[in-house]
Design a protein around this motif. Structure first.
Motif, PDB file in Angstrom:
ATOM      1  N   THR A   1       0.492  14.160  -4.686  1.00 42.64           N
ATOM      2  CA  THR A   1      -0.627  14.204  -4.857  1.00 42.64           C
ATOM      3  C   THR A   1      -1.455  15.739  -4.223  1.00 42.64           C
ATOM      4  O   THR A   1      -1.916  15.607  -4.116  1.00 42.64           O
ATOM      5  CB  THR A   1      -1.578  13.476  -4.546  1.00 42.64           C
TER       6      THR A   1
ATOM      7  N   LEU B   1      -7.632   7.634  -1.268  1.00 40.15           N
ATOM      8  CA  LEU B   1      -8.532   9.106  -2.070  1.00 40.15           C
ATOM      9  C   LEU B   1      -8.043   9.734  -3.107  1.00 40.15           C
ATOM     10  O   LEU B   1      -8.802   9.994  -4.225  1.00 40.15           O
ATOM     11  CB  LEU B   1      -9.447   9.607  -0.952  1.00 40.15           C
ATOM     12  N   LYS B   2      -7.164  10.255  -3.335  1.00 44.41           N
ATOM     13  CA  LYS B   2      -5.758  10.816  -4.201  1.00 44.41           C
ATOM     14  C   LYS B   2      -6.057   9.787  -5.150  1.00 44.41           C
ATOM     15  O   LYS B   2      -6.278  10.429  -6.844  1.00 44.41           O
ATOM     16  CB  LYS B   2      -5.389  11.438  -3.401  1.00 44.41           C
ATOM     17  N   VAL B   3      -5.442   8.627  -4.567  1.00 40.30           N
ATOM     18  CA  VAL B   3      -5.155   8.157  -6.005  1.00 40.30           C
ATOM     19  C   VAL B   3      -6.874   7.976  -7.145  1.00 40.30           C
ATOM     20  O   VAL B   3      -7.063   6.962  -8.519  1.00 40.30           O
ATOM     21  CB  VAL B   3      -4.970   7.144  -5.542  1.00 40.30           C
ATOM     22  N   ARG B   4      -7.592   7.936  -6.516  1.00 38.47           N
ATOM     23  CA  ARG B   4      -8.738   7.230  -6.581  1.00 38.47           C
ATOM     24  C   ARG B   4      -9.069   8.074  -7.486  1.00 38.47           C
ATOM     25  O   ARG B   4      -9.467   7.903  -9.121  1.00 38.47           O
ATOM     26  CB  ARG B   4     -10.015   7.459  -6.036  1.00 38.47           C
TER      27      ARG B   4
ATOM     28  N   GLU C   1      -1.726   9.204   5.176  1.00 45.33           N
ATOM     29  CA  GLU C   1      -0.564   8.220   4.443  1.00 45.33           C
ATOM     30  C   GLU C   1      -0.899   7.290   3.808  1.00 45.33           C
ATOM     31  O   GLU C   1      -0.410   7.373   2.568  1.00 45.33           O
ATOM     32  CB  GLU C   1       1.033   8.143   5.173  1.00 45.33           C
ATOM     33  N   TYR C   2      -2.005   7.469   4.726  1.00 46.11           N
ATOM     34  CA  TYR C   2      -2.376   5.871   3.783  1.00 46.11           C
ATOM     35  C   TYR C   2      -4.012   6.530   3.530  1.00 46.11           C
ATOM     36  O   TYR C   2      -4.268   6.222   2.405  1.00 46.11           O
ATOM     37  CB  TYR C   2      -2.531   4.456   4.354  1.00 46.11           C
ATOM     38  N   TYR C   3      -5.129   6.343   4.051  1.00 40.14           N
ATOM     39  CA  TYR C   3      -6.320   6.517   3.540  1.00 40.14           C
ATOM     40  C   TYR C   3      -6.994   8.177   3.446  1.00 40.14           C
ATOM     41  O   TYR C   3      -7.440   8.035   1.242  1.00 40.14           O
ATOM     42  CB  TYR C   3      -6.970   7.017   4.929  1.00 40.14           C
TER      43      TYR C   3
ATOM     44  N   MET D   1       0.640  -0.988  -0.258  1.00 42.43           N
ATOM     45  CA  MET D   1       0.478  -0.458  -0.123  1.00 42.43           C
ATOM     46  C   MET D   1       0.891   1.305   0.462  1.00 42.43           C
ATOM     47  O   MET D   1       0.690   2.548  -0.270  1.00 42.43           O
ATOM     48  CB  MET D   1      -0.507   0.396   1.285  1.00 42.43           C
TER      49      MET D   1
ATOM     50  N   GLN E   1      -4.720  10.093   0.292  1.00 39.66           N
ATOM     51  CA  GLN E   1      -3.339   9.368  -0.511  1.00 39.66           C
ATOM     52  C   GLN E   1      -4.139   8.411  -1.327  1.00 39.66           C
ATOM     53  O   GLN E   1      -4.338   8.472  -2.685  1.00 39.66           O
ATOM     54  CB  GLN E   1      -2.299   9.021   0.152  1.00 39.66           C
TER      55      GLN E   1
ATOM     56  N   VAL F   1      -4.101  17.281  -5.500  1.00 36.51           N
ATOM     57  CA  VAL F   1      -5.427  16.341  -6.445  1.00 36.51           C
ATOM     58  C   VAL F   1      -6.053  16.374  -4.863  1.00 36.51           C
ATOM     59  O   VAL F   1      -5.543  16.470  -3.948  1.00 36.51           O
ATOM     60  CB  VAL F   1      -4.710  14.894  -6.713  1.00 36.51           C
ATOM     61  N   GLU F   2      -7.133  16.538  -5.039  1.00 32.35           N
ATOM     62  CA  GLU F   2      -8.594  16.530  -4.222  1.00 32.35           C
ATOM     63  C   GLU F   2      -9.508  14.851  -4.178  1.00 32.35           C
ATOM     64  O   GLU F   2      -9.320  14.070  -5.230  1.00 32.35           O
ATOM     65  CB  GLU F   2      -9.837  17.333  -4.659  1.00 32.35           C
ATOM     66  N   PRO F   3      -9.135  14.663  -2.863  1.00 32.62           N
ATOM     67  CA  PRO F   3      -9.490  12.978  -2.677  1.00 32.62           C
ATOM     68  C   PRO F   3     -10.657  13.360  -2.509  1.00 32.62           C
ATOM     69  O   PRO F   3     -11.973  14.170  -3.545  1.00 32.62           O
ATOM     70  CB  PRO F   3      -9.483  13.166  -1.497  1.00 32.62           C
ATOM     71  N   ALA F   4     -11.080  11.546  -3.650  1.00 30.88           N
ATOM     72  CA  ALA F   4     -12.800  11.138  -4.500  1.00 30.88           C
ATOM     73  C   ALA F   4     -13.321  10.152  -2.837  1.00 30.88           C
ATOM     74  O   ALA F   4     -12.614   9.837  -2.298  1.00 30.88           O
ATOM     75  CB  ALA F   4     -11.623   9.926  -4.998  1.00 30.88           C
ATOM     76  N   VAL F   5     -14.204  11.381  -2.694  1.00 31.10           N
ATOM     77  CA  VAL F   5     -15.525  10.855  -1.692  1.00 31.10           C
ATOM     78  C   VAL F   5     -16.519   9.514  -2.100  1.00 31.10           C
ATOM     79  O   VAL F   5     -16.464   8.595  -2.622  1.00 31.10           O
ATOM     80  CB  VAL F   5     -15.400  11.577  -0.864  1.00 31.10           C
TER      81      VAL F   5
ATOM     82  N   ALA G   1      -4.729   1.526  -3.811  1.00 31.68           N
ATOM     83  CA  ALA G   1      -5.494   2.635  -3.448  1.00 31.68           C
ATOM     84  C   ALA G   1      -6.934   2.193  -2.644  1.00 31.68           C
ATOM     85  O   ALA G   1      -7.243   1.923  -2.176  1.00 31.68           O
ATOM     86  CB  ALA G   1      -5.799   3.441  -4.677  1.00 31.68           C
TER      87      ALA G   1
ATOM     88  N   LEU H   1       1.875   3.872  -2.641  1.00 35.63           N
ATOM     89  CA  LEU H   1       1.532   5.184  -3.393  1.00 35.63           C
ATOM     90  C   LEU H   1       1.629   6.734  -3.062  1.00 35.63           C
ATOM     91  O   LEU H   1       2.035   7.665  -3.461  1.00 35.63           O
ATOM     92  CB  LEU H   1      -0.198   4.886  -2.985  1.00 35.63           C
ATOM     93  N   THR H   2       3.318   6.000  -1.836  1.00 37.95           N
ATOM     94  CA  THR H   2       3.398   7.940  -0.897  1.00 37.95           C
ATOM     95  C   THR H   2       4.329   8.054  -2.809  1.00 37.95           C
ATOM     96  O   THR H   2       5.180   9.113  -2.802  1.00 37.95           O
ATOM     97  CB  THR H   2       4.427   7.798  -0.219  1.00 37.95           C
TER      98      THR H   2
ATOM     99  N   LEU I   1       3.726   9.144  -5.620  1.00 42.85           N
ATOM    100  CA  LEU I   1       2.950   9.513  -6.497  1.00 42.85           C
ATOM    101  C   LEU I   1       2.553  11.319  -5.519  1.00 42.85           C
ATOM    102  O   LEU I   1       2.378  11.010  -4.137  1.00 42.85           O
ATOM    103  CB  LEU I   1       1.670   9.034  -6.377  1.00 42.85           C
TER     104      LEU I   1
ATOM    105  N   TYR J   1      -3.772   8.410   9.017  1.00 46.49           N
ATOM    106  CA  TYR J   1      -4.940   8.346   8.499  1.00 46.49           C
ATOM    107  C   TYR J   1      -4.114   9.309   6.904  1.00 46.49           C
ATOM    108  O   TYR J   1      -5.099   8.845   5.805  1.00 46.49           O
ATOM    109  CB  TYR J   1      -6.073   9.455   9.091  1.00 46.49           C
TER     110      TYR J   1
END
Lengths: 94, 487, 481
Positions: A46, B378-381, B372-374, A38, B376, A49-53, B308, A41-42, A44, B370
């Motif tokens: 970001t 959501l951003k990759v999403r 670092e993982y979560y 996991m 991030q 970038v807005e988090p997608a909810v 993600a 991902l760091t 990238l 939170y």
């Protein structure tokens, strides 16, 4: 970044899971394998970038304030592991 | 004529012509199950008597000349994470082993209204967490093409049931490819509709921003008939879309001329098995021969999608599964006090993989991890969605493998949770973006089905069906049947 | 002057006045049999999905505006994850990251001093269910029952800035908050039914310093009076502890009403709620135009109404403050005024008799039988001299208890006042004849002796004689002698 057995113990308590010592050891290893993955991902950047909810927009989905028939009392308690006095019964709290 | 190999629309035709009754049809399926279910183990619960009773009602209606839906009298299997009123719904978990929902899921109500006959509840990975049904608390389901292989998952029981002739069609749920990958492994069709197009009311949540109910069936026409019945707005589900539902059956066309089909290079570069790659090339050629324009496209963040998705699904699962505490329903392990009751109930009620994902989810949501993982994830999403938005300016749909491999062996990945998760590499980006996608068989490789995946824009299921239907009408590769009588 | 200063912040949970729960159509009616107002959504059954109650959003916005808050144009819900038997989903749906309202204030008055208390935020959330313990308390129970009728009832949590400095200020804040919510129709604000609950965060620090001390959170206070007492107790406890060289432990303490003390319940470990966005419930987007419409439709609020009573009717600010402190009282005042436009007299009767009886009987105005029309008639009878002021108080009490018409009470009890001089003359003559000593005293200059004689007349007439008339007549008759 890697988590230790005592972290797993804390996570287990937060998740309300009881783990044996062997399980703690096994989960420590396997959670670290997943977390390492996991963590990729760091890589990238970001910052902008807005988090997608919601993947699709969901705005102002409301219901009117009208009473609807719910479950009857028997149905409500039908699956209860222990019921008494018309209520769900639980062992002592503290 | 073996009724259990026919499609829904063929069976519907036979019933309309009064050549067979629904009771005969249900009996044929029950007989089939009695012969092969011990090999496949697709079902958690069978509904023999109730199914026959319902079939008699449909037959009576037909005799009275009532106009019936094409799904009337047809046996359907429902994944055991979709609620059925009065009928045990377990999620293949010990924690819900005896749970009886008070109400049907909206999709079940819709199928019942159409006259479909619920023939049983199918096996799955516990709470949908897995890609092989090996994480079922009860028993693994076997692949009808090779009993030593997995049927895929999590909706493996549904895929195997349709492939083996134990149900004419099935409803599964898809969080990471849980309909499409097993459909591909078992040589049937599977469709994950656009997020929100099918009501989730009554679908027991795993990762609710990713979960979607969809059909598994034997051909495109059947999928169209099922979509006609189950799609559409549900006022009880906030995430339910208010988009109109076209008549998918009427919209089927055998024509892809001029259609632009994108081939995302990241999928083909991700270590796809040679024999699978070859079948994909064959499909591309077929489509080009039929007049489609196939072009290479790029979805640059594909390699990050699994990570993600993994973070988001575990985070949501840790919260969604908190309700299983032994107070209102499900398993309770008696204990002195509430805290011990919670701990012991959940420890004994959940399987290893569920506990693992709950722990992971708890970790990625805890305040120290939170962002670092979560966040991030959501951003990759967002980046993943932007990738798709970008290709929709170039093409009308995408073609990819449904899975990098054909069905793997039972036991091959069960001990390696990450490898298991990665087996959904091809299907996961679709769930993150909420897009509709279809997998359909495209011949065999070494005796095992190979699946194609088609992906389209939000609410453009019609394009998926159009491409699928055209392939189906112009090749003999999409209709496969396992030989279960060989042993 | 104390060497310490108390720092108090209040968290008030208020039940919104909706017919149904926040995410399902179950009724919110109070006092039903346990688990009879539940459905898959509020029981957290597997597969249940909820939809947001529009009315709850409207009421929350109204509350926010009435509390001078800014309203968020884009807000949403989050999940607060924790385990407790009364929490059916294992998480509470609340607004953690974006409250519907923030940055407001309300003004209080304590000992004639005005003070502004700022409101940090007001957010919408769902109520958990209710635990009923088999024993005396949670600690002595071997088991508990869970009733989910309350699960999912819409609340707003209103969080104040830590600007409150005393129990008295806290009580004034709560009273003001209550009246504002009552005026706007946002809530029934009935503490005894749990539709208003208050927790207090309390710390103390040396006067003149600005850093915060370690705070404790006080729970289980069932009345505004209890909040005031609990805060006063807790401030003293903390100061004493510090004076003795001890340290304050961050903990949750419960108020014991009978003993009048706070007791430690649990240490405040600061749980990690792992809050994240509730993706299954819709975001709320509000246009500035819509928010302005709601603002424009707000009713007259307590401060404005008080101002009006002072300006238009010339009432003392104190009286106006008391009357407008409760919507019911303010409406009662207006209704009496419509029939009997003498504001000061009405105010005297409300401030005197009405409040005295309500307090003595521990009743709400709605539980008293007296009507505004009845009071107006009563005041008319007194004004006309049909009955005396004193008799009026007696009649008032009967009206308060039984709700009868004042004219009827007066008639039935023969309470009519005798003002007729001819009728009184004979009685006066007799009293004068029977009390030569008092008459002599009066005539010899002891003017107070007249009181005794008036009293005798009143006695002879069973209190029905008009004392004013009797007084004048006596003076005339004794002067003639």
């Amino acid at each position: 970044m890697r988590i230790k057995a005592e972290d797993v113990e804390k996570l287990a308590l937060m998740s309300r899971l009881e783990l044996t010592e062997e399980e703690k050891a096994a989960y420590t290893e396997s959670l670290n394998a997943s977390l390492d993955y996991m963590h990729s991902l760091t890589k990238l950047v970001t910052d902008t970038v807005e988090p997608a909810v919601h993947v699709l927009p969901m705005v102002n989905v409301f219901r009117e304030d009208r009473v609807e028939i719910g479950l009857d009392h028997k149905q409500a308690l039908a699956n209860a592991p222990e019921a008494e006095a018309g209520s769900f019964k639980v062992p002592r709290i503290v | 004529m073996q009724l259990y190999t026919l499609t829904v629309h063929q069976l519907s035709e036979l019933m309309a012509q009064k050549k067979i009754s629904s009771v005969e049809l249900i009996n044929a399926y029950l007989e089939r199950s009695s012969k092969i279910e011990h090999k496949i183990q697709a079902f958690i619960t069978h509904t023999k008597e109730e199914a026959l009773a319902q079939a008699r009602i449909v037959d009576a209606k037909r005799m009275q000349g009532e106009e019936l839906s094409p799904l009337a009298g047809i046996p359907v299997a429902i994944n055991d994470n979709i609620c059925t009123a009065g009928l045990k719904t377990t999620c293949a978990s010990n924690i819900l082993n005896s749970y009886i929902p008070p109400a049907d899921a909206t999709v079940v109500t819709r199928l019942k209204n159409a006259g479909s006959i619920l023939i049983g509840k199918t096996n799955m990975d516990e709470f949908g967490m897995g890609s092989s049904t090996e994480y079922s608390a009860f028993t693994p389901t076997k692949n009808p093409y090779a009993l030593e292989a997995v049927p895929g998952g999590s909706s493996g029981g549904s895929a195997a049931a349709v492939a083996a002739g134990e149900a004419a069609f099935a409803l599964g749920s898809d969080t990471a490819g849980d309909i499409r990958q097993p459909a591909a492994f078992c040589g049937v069709l599977g469709l994950k509709p656009t997020y929100g197009y099918v009501p989730r009311t009554g679908l027991i949540s795993y990762a609710s921003s990713l979960d979607q109910i969809g059909p598994l069936a034997r051909d495109i026409t059947d999928l169209a008939l099922i979509l006609n019945a189950i799609l559409g707005h549900d006022p009880k589900d906030s995430t339910s879309a208010t988009v109109d539902v076209p008549d998918f059956k009427a919209g089927l066309v055998n024509d892809v001329k001029g259609l632009r089909i994108g081939l995302p290079k990241e999928y083909m570069e991700a270590g796809v098995e040679g024999k699978v790659a070859a079948k994909i090339q064959e499909a591309v050629k077929q489509l080009e021969d039929m007049g489609a324009i196939c072009v290479e496209v790029s979805l640059p963040h594909t390699e990050y999608a699994v990570a993600a998705h993994y973070i988001i699904s575990c985070a949501e699962a840790s919260s969604n599964l908190a309700r299983y505490d032994g107070v209102r329903y499900g398993l309770r392990v008696e204990a002195e006090d509430v805290l011990s009751m919670f701990m012991q109930t959940r420890s004994q009620g959940f399987g290893d993989e569920v506990k693992r994902r709950v722990l992971l989810g708890t970790h990625v949501l805890s305040s120290a991890s939170y962002d670092e993982y979560y966040t991030q994830a959501l951003k990759v999403r967002t980046l993943n969605k932007q990738d798709f938005d970008q290709v929709w300016t170039q093409v009308d749909c995408l073609l990819t493998p449904a899975s990098l491999t054909t069905a793997f062996k039972i036991g091959e990945k069960a001990q390696d949770a990450l490898a298991m998760y990665l087996s959904n590499f091809c299907t996961i980006p679709v769930n993150l973006a909420g897009l509709p996608a279809l997998t359909l068989p495209f011949g065999l490789a070494d005796g095992m089905p190979v699946g194609l995946q088609l992906i389209a824009r939000h609410f453009d299921e019609q394009t998926l069906l159009r491409v699928g239907y055209s392939l189906e009408q112009n090749t003999d590769q999409t209709s496969l049947k396992p030989d279960l009588d060989r042993e | 002057m104390s060497r310490y200063e108390a720092v108090i912040g209040l968290e008030v949970h208020v039940e919104l006045k909706t017919a149904t729960k926040l995410f399902c159509g179950c009724s919110t009616e109070f006092g039903k049999e346990p688990n009879t107002q539940v459905c898959p959504v509020c029981l957290g059954l597997p597969g249940s999905t909820g939809v947001l109650n529009k009315r709850a959003v409207e009421l929350a916005v109204k509350a926010g505006l009435a509390l001078n808050c800014e309203i968020g144009t884009h807000t949403w819900f989050d999940r607060k994850n924790y385990f407790y038997p009364d929490l059916p989903k294992g998480f509470q749906i609340s607004q953690i990251f974006r409250p519907i309202a923030h940055n407001g204030y309300l003004d209080i008055e304590v000992n004639g001093q005005e003070k502004r208390i700022h409101i940090t935020r007001a957010h919408i959330e769902e109520d958990p269910g209710k635990l009923i313990h088999t024993g005396e308390s949670i600690t002595t129970s071997f088991a508990s029952y869970v009733d989910y009728n309350r699960s999912g009832i819409p609340l707003i949590e209103i969080v104040s800035e830590p600007e409150i400095r005393s129990g008295e200020e806290a009580k004034a804040y709560l009273e003001k908050l209550k009246s504002i919510l009552e005026y706007t129709g946002v809530s029934d604000v009935k503490m005894e039914q749990g539709s208003l609950r208050c927790d207090a965060n309390i710390s103390v620090r040396p006067a003149g310093t600005t850093t915060f001390g370690t705070k404790t959170e006080i729970k289980n206070m069932n009345s505004f009076r209890a909040v005031q007492r609990a805060i006063e107790y807790e401030i003293d406890r903390q100061i004493e502890l510090l004076e003795d060289g001890g340290t304050i432990i961050a903990e949750t303490r419960g108020w014991d009403e009978n003993k009048g003390i706070t007791v430690s319940m649990r240490s405040k470990e600061d749980p990690d709620y792992r809050s994240f966005l509730e993706h299954e419930i819709s975001d709320i987007k509000l246009t500035p135009e819509w928010i302005e419409e709601v603002r424009a439709a707000l009713p007259e609020l307590p401060d404005a109404r008080k101002e009006r009573l002072v300006k238009e009717h010339g009432l003392p600010a104190y009286d106006a403050g008391i009357i407008t402190g409760s919507l019911a009282l303010a409406e009662f005042f207006d209704a009496v005024y419509e029939k009997y436009p003498d504001a000061k007299t009405i105010s005297n009767w409300i401030m005197g008799e009405l409040l005295r009886l309500l307090n003595a009987r521990n009743l709400e105005l709605s539980q008293a039988k007296i009507t505004p029309e009845g009071l107006a008639k009563l005041l008319e009878l007194i004004k006309k001299g049909t009955i005396s002021n004193k008799m009026g108080k007696e009649v008032f009490e009967l009206m308060f208890e039984e709700g009868n018409d004042p004219e009827q009470i007066v008639k039935e009890r023969g309470m009519v006042q005798i003002s007729d001089e001819e009728q009184l003359a004979q009685i006066l003559t007799e009293v004068i004849a029977q009390n030569p000593k008092s008459v002599a005293d009066f005539q010899s200059g002891k003017k107070q002796a007249i009181g005794f004689l008036v009293g005798q007349v009143m006695k002879a007439t069973k209190g029905q004689a008009n004392p004013g008339v009797v007084n004048t007549m006596l003076r005339n008759m004794l002067a003639e002698k």
